[in-house]
Design a protein around this motif. Structure first.
Motif, PDB file in Angstrom:
ATOM      1  N   ARG A   1     -59.864   4.045  37.705  1.00 27.48           N
ATOM      2  CA  ARG A   1     -58.609   4.209  37.653  1.00 27.48           C
ATOM      3  C   ARG A   1     -57.798   3.827  36.210  1.00 27.48           C
ATOM      4  O   ARG A   1     -57.121   2.899  36.176  1.00 27.48           O
ATOM      5  CB  ARG A   1     -57.808   3.327  38.685  1.00 27.48           C
ATOM      6  CG  ARG A   1     -58.209   3.772  40.428  1.00 27.48           C
ATOM      7  CD  ARG A   1     -57.605   4.971  40.626  1.00 27.48           C
ATOM      8  NE  ARG A   1     -57.823   5.295  42.128  1.00 27.48           N
ATOM      9  CZ  ARG A   1     -57.927   6.258  42.567  1.00 27.48           C
ATOM     10  NH1 ARG A   1     -57.636   7.486  41.710  1.00 27.48           N
ATOM     11  NH2 ARG A   1     -58.395   6.822  43.695  1.00 27.48           N
ATOM     12  N   ASN A   2     -58.341   4.424  35.404  1.00 30.20           N
ATOM     13  CA  ASN A   2     -58.361   3.890  33.933  1.00 30.20           C
ATOM     14  C   ASN A   2     -57.123   4.833  33.394  1.00 30.20           C
ATOM     15  O   ASN A   2     -57.339   6.070  33.735  1.00 30.20           O
ATOM     16  CB  ASN A   2     -59.406   4.086  33.181  1.00 30.20           C
ATOM     17  CG  ASN A   2     -59.155   3.304  31.669  1.00 30.20           C
ATOM     18  OD1 ASN A   2     -57.942   3.208  31.326  1.00 30.20           O
ATOM     19  ND2 ASN A   2     -60.220   3.074  31.007  1.00 30.20           N
ATOM     20  N   SER A   3     -56.097   4.390  32.540  1.00 27.96           N
ATOM     21  CA  SER A   3     -55.075   5.176  32.104  1.00 27.96           C
ATOM     22  C   SER A   3     -55.580   6.103  31.108  1.00 27.96           C
ATOM     23  O   SER A   3     -55.015   7.410  30.874  1.00 27.96           O
ATOM     24  CB  SER A   3     -53.868   4.531  31.817  1.00 27.96           C
ATOM     25  OG  SER A   3     -54.250   3.656  30.589  1.00 27.96           O
ATOM     26  N   ILE A   4     -56.756   5.948  30.520  1.00 27.17           N
ATOM     27  CA  ILE A   4     -57.218   6.700  29.557  1.00 27.17           C
ATOM     28  C   ILE A   4     -57.751   8.093  30.284  1.00 27.17           C
ATOM     29  O   ILE A   4     -57.827   9.273  29.713  1.00 27.17           O
ATOM     30  CB  ILE A   4     -57.887   5.933  28.602  1.00 27.17           C
ATOM     31  CG1 ILE A   4     -57.214   5.014  27.813  1.00 27.17           C
ATOM     32  CG2 ILE A   4     -58.945   7.085  27.506  1.00 27.17           C
ATOM     33  CD1 ILE A   4     -58.225   4.122  26.770  1.00 27.17           C
TER      34      ILE A   4
ATOM     35  N   THR B   1     -63.924  14.186  34.389  1.00 31.91           N
ATOM     36  CA  THR B   1     -62.862  13.241  34.356  1.00 31.91           C
ATOM     37  C   THR B   1     -62.059  13.367  35.724  1.00 31.91           C
ATOM     38  O   THR B   1     -61.766  12.202  36.310  1.00 31.91           O
ATOM     39  CB  THR B   1     -61.680  13.407  33.094  1.00 31.91           C
ATOM     40  OG1 THR B   1     -61.227  14.620  33.443  1.00 31.91           O
ATOM     41  CG2 THR B   1     -62.588  12.975  31.894  1.00 31.91           C
TER      42      THR B   1
ATOM     43  N   ARG C   1     -57.260   9.181  33.031  1.00 30.54           N
ATOM     44  CA  ARG C   1     -56.129   9.960  33.462  1.00 30.54           C
ATOM     45  C   ARG C   1     -55.330  11.010  32.681  1.00 30.54           C
ATOM     46  O   ARG C   1     -55.092  11.898  32.761  1.00 30.54           O
ATOM     47  CB  ARG C   1     -55.186   9.261  34.366  1.00 30.54           C
ATOM     48  CG  ARG C   1     -54.158   9.887  34.991  1.00 30.54           C
ATOM     49  CD  ARG C   1     -54.652  10.550  36.222  1.00 30.54           C
ATOM     50  NE  ARG C   1     -53.474  11.118  37.104  1.00 30.54           N
ATOM     51  CZ  ARG C   1     -53.779  12.042  37.794  1.00 30.54           C
ATOM     52  NH1 ARG C   1     -55.007  12.546  38.219  1.00 30.54           N
ATOM     53  NH2 ARG C   1     -52.695  12.618  38.515  1.00 30.54           N
ATOM     54  N   THR C   2     -55.207  10.378  31.347  1.00 29.98           N
ATOM     55  CA  THR C   2     -54.545  11.138  30.269  1.00 29.98           C
ATOM     56  C   THR C   2     -55.625  12.274  29.811  1.00 29.98           C
ATOM     57  O   THR C   2     -55.189  13.351  29.782  1.00 29.98           O
ATOM     58  CB  THR C   2     -54.411  10.264  29.035  1.00 29.98           C
ATOM     59  OG1 THR C   2     -53.356   9.089  29.499  1.00 29.98           O
ATOM     60  CG2 THR C   2     -53.562  10.969  27.932  1.00 29.98           C
TER      61      THR C   2
ATOM     62  N   GLN D   1     -58.112  13.652  31.601  1.00 26.25           N
ATOM     63  CA  GLN D   1     -58.050  14.615  32.546  1.00 26.25           C
ATOM     64  C   GLN D   1     -56.879  15.574  32.406  1.00 26.25           C
ATOM     65  O   GLN D   1     -56.976  16.983  32.638  1.00 26.25           O
ATOM     66  CB  GLN D   1     -58.068  13.703  33.962  1.00 26.25           C
ATOM     67  CG  GLN D   1     -58.551  14.902  35.098  1.00 26.25           C
ATOM     68  CD  GLN D   1     -57.277  15.392  35.756  1.00 26.25           C
ATOM     69  OE1 GLN D   1     -56.200  14.762  35.920  1.00 26.25           O
ATOM     70  NE2 GLN D   1     -57.468  16.766  36.429  1.00 26.25           N
TER      71      GLN D   1
ATOM     72  N   THR E   1     -55.853  15.956  40.702  1.00 34.17           N
ATOM     73  CA  THR E   1     -57.444  15.908  40.580  1.00 34.17           C
ATOM     74  C   THR E   1     -58.188  16.866  41.194  1.00 34.17           C
ATOM     75  O   THR E   1     -59.077  17.378  40.819  1.00 34.17           O
ATOM     76  CB  THR E   1     -57.764  14.405  40.645  1.00 34.17           C
ATOM     77  OG1 THR E   1     -56.932  13.536  40.072  1.00 34.17           O
ATOM     78  CG2 THR E   1     -59.304  14.199  40.437  1.00 34.17           C
TER      79      THR E   1
ATOM     80  N   PHE F   1     -62.125  10.251  38.274  1.00 32.15           N
ATOM     81  CA  PHE F   1     -60.946   9.693  38.808  1.00 32.15           C
ATOM     82  C   PHE F   1     -61.242   9.511  40.650  1.00 32.15           C
ATOM     83  O   PHE F   1     -60.612   8.724  41.142  1.00 32.15           O
ATOM     84  CB  PHE F   1     -59.811  10.602  38.645  1.00 32.15           C
ATOM     85  CG  PHE F   1     -58.608   9.857  38.719  1.00 32.15           C
ATOM     86  CD1 PHE F   1     -58.145   8.822  38.138  1.00 32.15           C
ATOM     87  CD2 PHE F   1     -57.812  10.390  39.853  1.00 32.15           C
ATOM     88  CE1 PHE F   1     -56.724   8.315  38.240  1.00 32.15           C
ATOM     89  CE2 PHE F   1     -56.439   9.960  40.098  1.00 32.15           C
ATOM     90  CZ  PHE F   1     -56.066   8.653  39.304  1.00 32.15           C
TER      91      PHE F   1
END
Length: 110
Positions: A76-79, A67, A81-82, A84, A4, A71
Motif C-alpha cells: 500500500r505504497n503511494s508510489i 503494480t 499506486r501512482t 499503477q 486495480t 497492490f
C-alpha cells in the motif's frame, strides 16, 4: 481495489483485441486477381514498420499489471499506486493510438 482489478482485466482485453483479425486488406496481384488478407492490428503495425508501438504497449501493460498485483497483495505504497494509475492510463492511450494508426495504414504490395 476496483480500479486495480479493472486495470488487469482491461490490459488483458487490449491484447485480445490487438490479436483479433479485424482488418481486411485487398491487393491486386500481377496475374490480375484480387487477393484478400485478414489481419490483426499487430500484423498491420508490423507491415507498416511501426512495431515500436506494440513494444510500448507491452511495457505499459506489464508495469500496470505488475503494480496492480503488488497492490492486490498488500503493498500500500503511494508510489506504487501512482505508478499503477499512470501506467494504466498510458496503456489505454497507447492502445487508442495503435487502433488509430492501424485503421489509417495501408500496406503497399509491389
Amino acid at each position: 481495489m476496483l480500479i486495480t482489478i479493472l486495470s488487469i482485466i482491461v490490459n488483458i482485453l487490449f491484447f485480445v483485441v490487438l490479436n483479433l483479425n479485424i482488418y481486411t486488406d485487398r491487393a491486386m496481384m500481377p496475374t490480375g486477381e484480387v487477393r484478400e488478407w485478414h489481419r490483426s492490428p499487430i500484423a498491420r503495425l508490423n507491415i507498416a514498420d511501426q512495431s515500436f508501438l506494440i513494444y510500448l504497449q507491452i511495457v505499459f501493460a506489464a508495469v500496470s499489471i505488475i503494480t496492480s498485483v503488488l497492490f492486490l497483495f498488500g503493498v500500500r505504497n503511494s508510489i506504487i499506486r501512482t505508478i499503477q494509475l499512470v501506467s494504466a492510463i498510458g496503456s489505454t492511450i497507447i492502445f487508442i493510438i495503435i487502433m488509430i494508426v492501424t485503421a489509417n495504414s495501408h500496406a503497399k504490395y509491389a
